[in-house]
Write a protein that holds these residues in place. Structure first.
Motif, PDB file in Angstrom:
ATOM      1  N   LEU A 197       0.825  -1.205   0.000  1.00  0.00           N
ATOM      2  CA  LEU A 197       0.000   0.000   0.000  1.00  0.00           C
ATOM      3  C   LEU A 197       0.866   1.265   0.000  1.00  0.00           C
ATOM      4  N   LEU A 198       1.922   1.255   0.801  1.00  0.00           N
ATOM      5  CA  LEU A 198       2.810   2.417   0.848  1.00  0.00           C
ATOM      6  C   LEU A 198       3.558   2.592  -0.470  1.00  0.00           C
ATOM      7  N   LEU A 199       3.901   1.481  -1.100  1.00  0.00           N
ATOM      8  CA  LEU A 199       4.581   1.556  -2.385  1.00  0.00           C
ATOM      9  C   LEU A 199       3.659   2.154  -3.447  1.00  0.00           C
ATOM     10  N   THR A 200       2.382   1.774  -3.396  1.00  0.00           N
ATOM     11  CA  THR A 200       1.395   2.366  -4.313  1.00  0.00           C
ATOM     12  C   THR A 200       1.250   3.857  -4.051  1.00  0.00           C
ATOM     13  N   LEU A 201       1.180   4.226  -2.768  1.00  0.00           N
ATOM     14  CA  LEU A 201       1.087   5.644  -2.407  1.00  0.00           C
ATOM     15  C   LEU A 201       2.321   6.407  -2.856  1.00  0.00           C
ATOM     16  N   GLU A 202       3.488   5.802  -2.696  1.00  0.00           N
ATOM     17  CA  GLU A 202       4.735   6.463  -3.099  1.00  0.00           C
ATOM     18  C   GLU A 202       4.791   6.651  -4.609  1.00  0.00           C
ATOM     19  N   THR A 203       4.243   5.704  -5.358  1.00  0.00           N
ATOM     20  CA  THR A 203       4.178   5.857  -6.813  1.00  0.00           C
ATOM     21  C   THR A 203       3.289   7.041  -7.188  1.00  0.00           C
ATOM     22  N   ALA A 204       2.154   7.161  -6.516  1.00  0.00           N
ATOM     23  CA  ALA A 204       1.263   8.289  -6.768  1.00  0.00           C
ATOM     24  C   ALA A 204       1.929   9.613  -6.388  1.00  0.00           C
ATOM     25  N   VAL A 205       2.641   9.616  -5.268  1.00  0.00           N
ATOM     26  CA  VAL A 205       3.345  10.841  -4.832  1.00  0.00           C
ATOM     27  C   VAL A 205       4.412  11.227  -5.846  1.00  0.00           C
ATOM     28  N   ALA A 206       5.099  10.241  -6.414  1.00  0.00           N
ATOM     29  CA  ALA A 206       6.149  10.527  -7.395  1.00  0.00           C
ATOM     30  C   ALA A 206       5.583  11.237  -8.615  1.00  0.00           C
ATOM     31  N   VAL A 207       4.425  10.799  -9.078  1.00  0.00           N
ATOM     32  CA  VAL A 207       3.799  11.432 -10.243  1.00  0.00           C
ATOM     33  C   VAL A 207       3.209  12.788  -9.871  1.00  0.00           C
ATOM     34  N   ILE A 208       2.546  12.846  -8.716  1.00  0.00           N
ATOM     35  CA  ILE A 208       1.900  14.090  -8.298  1.00  0.00           C
ATOM     36  C   ILE A 208       2.923  15.191  -8.071  1.00  0.00           C
ATOM     37  N   GLN A 209       4.045  14.864  -7.453  1.00  0.00           N
ATOM     38  CA  GLN A 209       5.063  15.884  -7.184  1.00  0.00           C
ATOM     39  C   GLN A 209       5.674  16.434  -8.470  1.00  0.00           C
ATOM     40  N   SER A 210       5.871  15.583  -9.453  1.00  0.00           N
ATOM     41  CA  SER A 210       6.382  16.079 -10.732  1.00  0.00           C
ATOM     42  C   SER A 210       5.360  16.985 -11.399  1.00  0.00           C
ATOM     43  N   TYR A 211       4.087  16.657 -11.241  1.00  0.00           N
ATOM     44  CA  TYR A 211       3.020  17.493 -11.792  1.00  0.00           C
ATOM     45  C   TYR A 211       2.952  18.830 -11.063  1.00  0.00           C
ATOM     46  N   VAL A 212       3.083  18.804  -9.743  1.00  0.00           N
ATOM     47  CA  VAL A 212       3.030  20.041  -8.953  1.00  0.00           C
ATOM     48  C   VAL A 212       4.185  20.967  -9.312  1.00  0.00           C
ATOM     49  N   ILE A 213       5.385  20.414  -9.443  1.00  0.00           N
ATOM     50  CA  ILE A 213       6.550  21.240  -9.783  1.00  0.00           C
ATOM     51  C   ILE A 213       6.371  21.887 -11.151  1.00  0.00           C
ATOM     52  N   SER A 214       5.891  21.134 -12.118  1.00  0.00           N
ATOM     53  CA  SER A 214       5.721  21.682 -13.463  1.00  0.00           C
ATOM     54  C   SER A 214       4.601  22.717 -13.509  1.00  0.00           C
ATOM     55  N   ILE A 215       3.514  22.496 -12.769  1.00  0.00           N
ATOM     56  CA  ILE A 215       2.410  23.457 -12.745  1.00  0.00           C
ATOM     57  C   ILE A 215       2.845  24.758 -12.072  1.00  0.00           C
ATOM     58  N   LEU A 216       3.523  24.661 -10.936  1.00  0.00           N
ATOM     59  CA  LEU A 216       3.985  25.868 -10.249  1.00  0.00           C
ATOM     60  C   LEU A 216       4.997  26.636 -11.092  1.00  0.00           C
ATOM     61  N   SER A 217       5.869  25.921 -11.778  1.00  0.00           N
ATOM     62  CA  SER A 217       6.824  26.589 -12.664  1.00  0.00           C
ATOM     63  C   SER A 217       6.105  27.310 -13.796  1.00  0.00           C
ATOM     64  N   THR A 218       5.026  26.705 -14.297  1.00  0.00           N
ATOM     65  CA  THR A 218       4.229  27.355 -15.334  1.00  0.00           C
ATOM     66  C   THR A 218       3.577  28.624 -14.815  1.00  0.00           C
ATOM     67  N   LEU A 219       3.047  28.572 -13.613  1.00  0.00           N
ATOM     68  CA  LEU A 219       2.421  29.759 -13.016  1.00  0.00           C
ATOM     69  C   LEU A 219       3.440  30.864 -12.769  1.00  0.00           C
ATOM     70  N   TYR A 220       4.645  30.486 -12.356  1.00  0.00           N
ATOM     71  CA  TYR A 220       5.691  31.491 -12.143  1.00  0.00           C
ATOM     72  C   TYR A 220       6.106  32.140 -13.458  1.00  0.00           C
ATOM     73  N   SER A 221       6.133  31.351 -14.527  1.00  0.00           N
ATOM     74  CA  SER A 221       6.525  31.909 -15.821  1.00  0.00           C
ATOM     75  C   SER A 221       5.467  32.867 -16.355  1.00  0.00           C
ATOM     76  N   LYS A 222       4.214  32.632 -15.985  1.00  0.00           N
ATOM     77  CA  LYS A 222       3.125  33.490 -16.458  1.00  0.00           C
ATOM     78  C   LYS A 222       3.262  34.901 -15.917  1.00  0.00           C
ATOM     79  N   GLU A 223       3.914  35.072 -14.780  1.00  0.00           N
ATOM     80  CA  GLU A 223       4.018  36.396 -14.158  1.00  0.00           C
ATOM     81  C   GLU A 223       5.053  37.295 -14.797  1.00  0.00           C
ATOM     82  N   VAL A 224       5.888  36.761 -15.655  1.00  0.00           N
ATOM     83  CA  VAL A 224       6.986  37.590 -16.211  1.00  0.00           C
ATOM     84  C   VAL A 224       6.615  38.268 -17.516  1.00  0.00           C
ATOM     85  N   TYR A 225       5.428  37.960 -18.073  1.00  0.00           N
ATOM     86  CA  TYR A 225       5.001  38.636 -19.295  1.00  0.00           C
ATOM     87  C   TYR A 225       3.505  38.671 -19.398  1.00  0.00           C
TER      88      TYR A 225
END
Length: 225
Positions: A197-225
């Protein structure tokens, strides 16, 4: 033998004094070339659906008239971080994103490029972000300081978020696995079930964290123009 709990994050494995643990950072790239020459299959369809979904979301966040290939940067960021996170779940594969230096190396150049582009080409727009609309004149100096500090710590917060989430899951799995030799036989099956169960959760966290980093980076880039 593991000398301490954090030794699983020690990149000390080497051959001829050359660290080989960091090779895991590019290990996921070996899976990508198959996408270009294999016959169409479910793997290709899933990969295409993910890329198309990410591309449409990034276009909405950035703006349809401001993309011009910008979304490819964040899609590549998502794929790179996701591969590193997911590959680290497998046994004997070093998780490079569990090290702050790796996460910071990813986030800092990206944030720095946004800042340089914004301040050089859109200085007035960048200054306007330091004072939110409707701020009273008395609070303006404090808001400038707060917004400046908030902007400066962005690469650090992104890196710490990714590193902390990857470390937490790995430490929990390690703590539970170390108890396998000291508990009674009747609890081993329950321990294995919890580990799955923890391994399944860790797999989900691995994907979610990569998604969060990319989304936040996109939002930060939107503020510069």
């Amino acid at each position: 033998m593991m000398t301490n709990l954090f030794s699983i994050f020690d990149p000390s494995t080497n051959i001829f004094n050359i660290s080989i643990n960091w090779i895991s950072s590019i290990l996921g790239l070996t899976l990508i070339p198959f996408y270009f020459w294999m016959m169409p299959n479910r793997y290709n369809m899933l990969f295409n659906n993910i890329l198309n979904k990410l591309n449409s979301e990034f276009k909405i966040l950035i703006g349809f008239n401001k993309t011009n290939g910008t979304t490819l940067i964040f899609i590549s960021l998502f794929i790179f971080i996701m591969f590193n996170n997911v590959m680290g779940i497998f046994s004997y594969i070093f998780t490079s994103t569990s090290h702050l230096i790796t996460s910071f190396t990813i986030t800092l150049p990206l944030w720095l490029s946004f800042m340089l582009y914004g301040w050089i080409n859109h200085s007035e727009h960048m200054f306007s972000h330091l004072i939110p609309q409707g701020t009273p004149a008395v609070l303006m100096p404090f808001m400038v300081v707060i917004e400046t500090i908030s902007n400066l710590i962005r690469p650090g917060t992104l890196a710490v978020r990714l590193t902390a989430n990857m470390i937490a899951g790995h430490l929990l799995l390690t703590l539970l696995s170390n108890n396998g030799t000291v508990i009674s036989t009747k609890f081993v099956s329950f321990l294995i079930f919890i580990q799955i169960l923890l391994l399944t959760l860790e797999t989900a966290v691995a994907v979610i964290q990569s998604y969060v980093i990319s989304i936040l980076s996109t939002l930060y880039s939107k503020e510069v123009y």
